[in-house]
Motif scaffolding. Sequence first.
Motif, PDB file in Angstrom:
ATOM      1  N   MET A   1      21.235 -28.480  76.408  1.00  0.00           N
ATOM      2  CA  MET A   1      20.554 -29.150  75.296  1.00  0.00           C
ATOM      3  C   MET A   1      19.669 -28.162  74.522  1.00  0.00           C
ATOM      4  N   LYS A   2      18.971 -27.292  75.255  1.00  0.00           N
ATOM      5  CA  LYS A   2      18.085 -26.313  74.633  1.00  0.00           C
ATOM      6  C   LYS A   2      18.880 -25.355  73.743  1.00  0.00           C
ATOM      7  N   LYS A   3      20.019 -24.895  74.240  1.00  0.00           N
ATOM      8  CA  LYS A   3      20.873 -23.987  73.476  1.00  0.00           C
ATOM      9  C   LYS A   3      21.382 -24.674  72.210  1.00  0.00           C
ATOM     10  N   TYR A   4      21.734 -25.936  72.347  1.00  0.00           N
ATOM     11  CA  TYR A   4      22.241 -26.714  71.200  1.00  0.00           C
ATOM     12  C   TYR A   4      21.161 -26.831  70.118  1.00  0.00           C
ATOM     13  N   VAL A   5      19.919 -27.134  70.523  1.00  0.00           N
ATOM     14  CA  VAL A   5      18.816 -27.291  69.565  1.00  0.00           C
ATOM     15  C   VAL A   5      18.509 -25.962  68.880  1.00  0.00           C
ATOM     16  N   LEU A   9      18.562 -25.086  64.918  1.00  0.00           N
ATOM     17  CA  LEU A   9      17.384 -24.563  64.231  1.00  0.00           C
ATOM     18  C   LEU A   9      17.715 -23.276  63.476  1.00  0.00           C
ATOM     19  N   ALA A  10      18.483 -22.403  64.095  1.00  0.00           N
ATOM     20  CA  ALA A  10      18.873 -21.152  63.439  1.00  0.00           C
ATOM     21  C   ALA A  10      19.734 -21.425  62.212  1.00  0.00           C
ATOM     22  N   LEU A  11      20.676 -22.351  62.348  1.00  0.00           N
ATOM     23  CA  LEU A  11      21.531 -22.705  61.213  1.00  0.00           C
ATOM     24  C   LEU A  11      20.714 -23.345  60.094  1.00  0.00           C
ATOM     25  N   GLY A  12      19.734 -24.185  60.470  1.00  0.00           N
ATOM     26  CA  GLY A  12      18.876 -24.823  59.472  1.00  0.00           C
ATOM     27  C   GLY A  12      18.025 -23.819  58.723  1.00  0.00           C
ATOM     28  N   LEU A  13      17.469 -22.836  59.438  1.00  0.00           N
ATOM     29  CA  LEU A  13      16.657 -21.804  58.807  1.00  0.00           C
ATOM     30  C   LEU A  13      17.485 -20.980  57.828  1.00  0.00           C
ATOM     31  N   PHE A  14      18.701 -20.625  58.227  1.00  0.00           N
ATOM     32  CA  PHE A  14      19.584 -19.871  57.337  1.00  0.00           C
ATOM     33  C   PHE A  14      19.910 -20.680  56.080  1.00  0.00           C
ATOM     34  N   PHE A 303      15.598 -33.407  58.722  1.00  0.00           N
ATOM     35  CA  PHE A 303      16.227 -34.683  59.058  1.00  0.00           C
ATOM     36  C   PHE A 303      17.587 -34.463  59.717  1.00  0.00           C
ATOM     37  N   MET A 304      18.352 -33.500  59.218  1.00  0.00           N
ATOM     38  CA  MET A 304      19.669 -33.244  59.795  1.00  0.00           C
ATOM     39  C   MET A 304      19.562 -32.728  61.227  1.00  0.00           C
ATOM     40  N   ILE A 305      18.574 -31.874  61.486  1.00  0.00           N
ATOM     41  CA  ILE A 305      18.379 -31.383  62.848  1.00  0.00           C
ATOM     42  C   ILE A 305      17.968 -32.526  63.775  1.00  0.00           C
ATOM     43  N   LEU A 306      17.080 -33.381  63.289  1.00  0.00           N
ATOM     44  CA  LEU A 306      16.667 -34.545  64.084  1.00  0.00           C
ATOM     45  C   LEU A 306      17.845 -35.464  64.366  1.00  0.00           C
ATOM     46  N   ILE A 307      18.725 -35.628  63.362  1.00  0.00           N
ATOM     47  CA  ILE A 307      19.922 -36.444  63.554  1.00  0.00           C
ATOM     48  C   ILE A 307      20.786 -35.858  64.665  1.00  0.00           C
ATOM     49  N   ASP A 308      21.001 -34.539  64.607  1.00  0.00           N
ATOM     50  CA  ASP A 308      21.824 -33.883  65.624  1.00  0.00           C
ATOM     51  C   ASP A 308      21.225 -34.038  67.018  1.00  0.00           C
ATOM     52  N   ILE A 309      19.901 -33.918  67.108  1.00  0.00           N
ATOM     53  CA  ILE A 309      19.248 -34.043  68.416  1.00  0.00           C
ATOM     54  C   ILE A 309      19.378 -35.461  68.958  1.00  0.00           C
ATOM     55  N   VAL A 310      19.121 -36.461  68.084  1.00  0.00           N
ATOM     56  CA  VAL A 310      19.242 -37.856  68.515  1.00  0.00           C
ATOM     57  C   VAL A 310      20.683 -38.166  68.903  1.00  0.00           C
ATOM     58  N   GLN A 311      21.640 -37.681  68.108  1.00  0.00           N
ATOM     59  CA  GLN A 311      23.046 -37.886  68.443  1.00  0.00           C
ATOM     60  C   GLN A 311      23.397 -37.282  69.796  1.00  0.00           C
ATOM     61  N   ALA A 312      22.892 -36.079  70.033  1.00  0.00           N
ATOM     62  CA  ALA A 312      23.175 -35.419  71.311  1.00  0.00           C
ATOM     63  C   ALA A 312      22.565 -36.180  72.484  1.00  0.00           C
ATOM     64  N   MET A 313      21.424 -36.826  72.251  1.00  0.00           N
ATOM     65  CA  MET A 313      20.806 -37.629  73.302  1.00  0.00           C
ATOM     66  C   MET A 313      21.598 -38.903  73.559  1.00  0.00           C
ATOM     67  N   PRO A 316      26.212 -37.366  74.884  1.00  0.00           N
ATOM     68  CA  PRO A 316      26.176 -35.990  75.427  1.00  0.00           C
ATOM     69  C   PRO A 316      27.397 -35.154  75.065  1.00  0.00           C
ATOM     70  N   ARG A 317      28.501 -35.784  74.671  1.00  0.00           N
ATOM     71  CA  ARG A 317      29.696 -35.016  74.319  1.00  0.00           C
ATOM     72  C   ARG A 317      29.467 -34.126  73.096  1.00  0.00           C
ATOM     73  N   ILE A 318      28.525 -34.510  72.233  1.00  0.00           N
ATOM     74  CA  ILE A 318      28.258 -33.741  71.016  1.00  0.00           C
ATOM     75  C   ILE A 318      27.693 -32.370  71.354  1.00  0.00           C
ATOM     76  N   ARG A 319      26.977 -32.260  72.459  1.00  0.00           N
ATOM     77  CA  ARG A 319      26.367 -30.968  72.826  1.00  0.00           C
ATOM     78  C   ARG A 319      27.437 -29.910  73.129  1.00  0.00           C
ATOM     79  N   MET A 320      28.634 -30.353  73.432  1.00  0.00           N
ATOM     80  CA  MET A 320      29.682 -29.408  73.810  1.00  0.00           C
ATOM     81  C   MET A 320      30.398 -28.832  72.603  1.00  0.00           C
ATOM     82  N   ARG A 321      30.105 -29.334  71.383  1.00  0.00           N
ATOM     83  CA  ARG A 321      30.805 -28.863  70.192  1.00  0.00           C
ATOM     84  C   ARG A 321      30.287 -27.502  69.766  1.00  0.00           C
TER      85      ARG A 321
END
Length: 321
Positions: A1-5, A9-14, A303-313, A316-321
């Motif tokens: 989960m930490k790696k996914y977040v 975050l890196a993609l969002g900053l870019f 908002f998009m990062i928060l969406i991804d985090i909530v979706q991953a919670m 859990p299959r989303i974390r593997m993408r």
Amino acid sequence: MKKYVLKRLALGLFTIILTFVLTFFLIRLAPGDPIKLLAGRENPNQQMIEKIRMEYGLNHPLHIQFWHYLRNLLRGDLGFSYKNNVSVWSILSSRLKPTLILTLSSTILSALIGTALGIYSVRKDNRTLDRTLINISYFIDAIPSYWLGMVLIIIFASLLGWFPTSGMQNVRMRYTGMRRALDIGYHMVLPVLTIVIIQVPIYFRVVRTSILNVIGDDYIQLFRAAGMQDNHIFNRYVLKNAASPVIVLFGSSLAFTLSGVSLIEIIFGWPGMGRLIIDSINVRDYMILNGIYLIISISVIIFMILIDIVQAMVDPRIRMR
């Protein structure tokens, strides 16, 4: 989960950096000169134009202007408005709150009503009702938001006199405390109603389609064959697995509504960010536009990062993408 977040975050900053660079240059490469607009179109004084251009640093090449702006931005300075000669942050902060009040209220109401209608349509299992709701949703999609807003003003404000035609509060009365909050809520009714009517059909169809897709999965049929009650299956498994598209839609609505209610704010005289965008474009106020698009890009990414985090919670299959 930490790696996914961290990856998100890196993609969002870019994305924020790329958006910031593109908007800075695109705004300044667009036709129009803010200094000539400030100097006046009739008999402009060329010496005054050059003096103002030098004062705002517009006499430098674009890459020099970008470096100066970036240097000031890193110090927390968004610059000054060309039109008002007031700090950009003071203008944006005064306009951000009204837009957030309007968008948060309308988006939450739209999500609740649309989700409830989608669930009701599926659970009721009435083809006539389901078809009627779908046809109504597509009919509303064909209605322009500005036209709907004007119709509501004509009916409920001009003819019936139930609500004010424009503004955020009664400027003649200096209300405070709860009375001021009620006055703002009173002025919000028509603009919020306009946005809710436009957005509810989208939530309705997304929720309905998502639930129907999950209900058709094999494991749901297996639960039914095992004798598990439909209510338990629906509440425990169907809703949870159908929530992902709704979460994405809700987060996207919050992110993009910040800049997407411009017409609604203009029609109802709402002093928010959307109206400020139109006004700043008309006078080519580069500094205001840069500040607006920077805030919009940051808010969208958050908002998009928060969406991804909530979706991953939730899934859990989303974390593997």
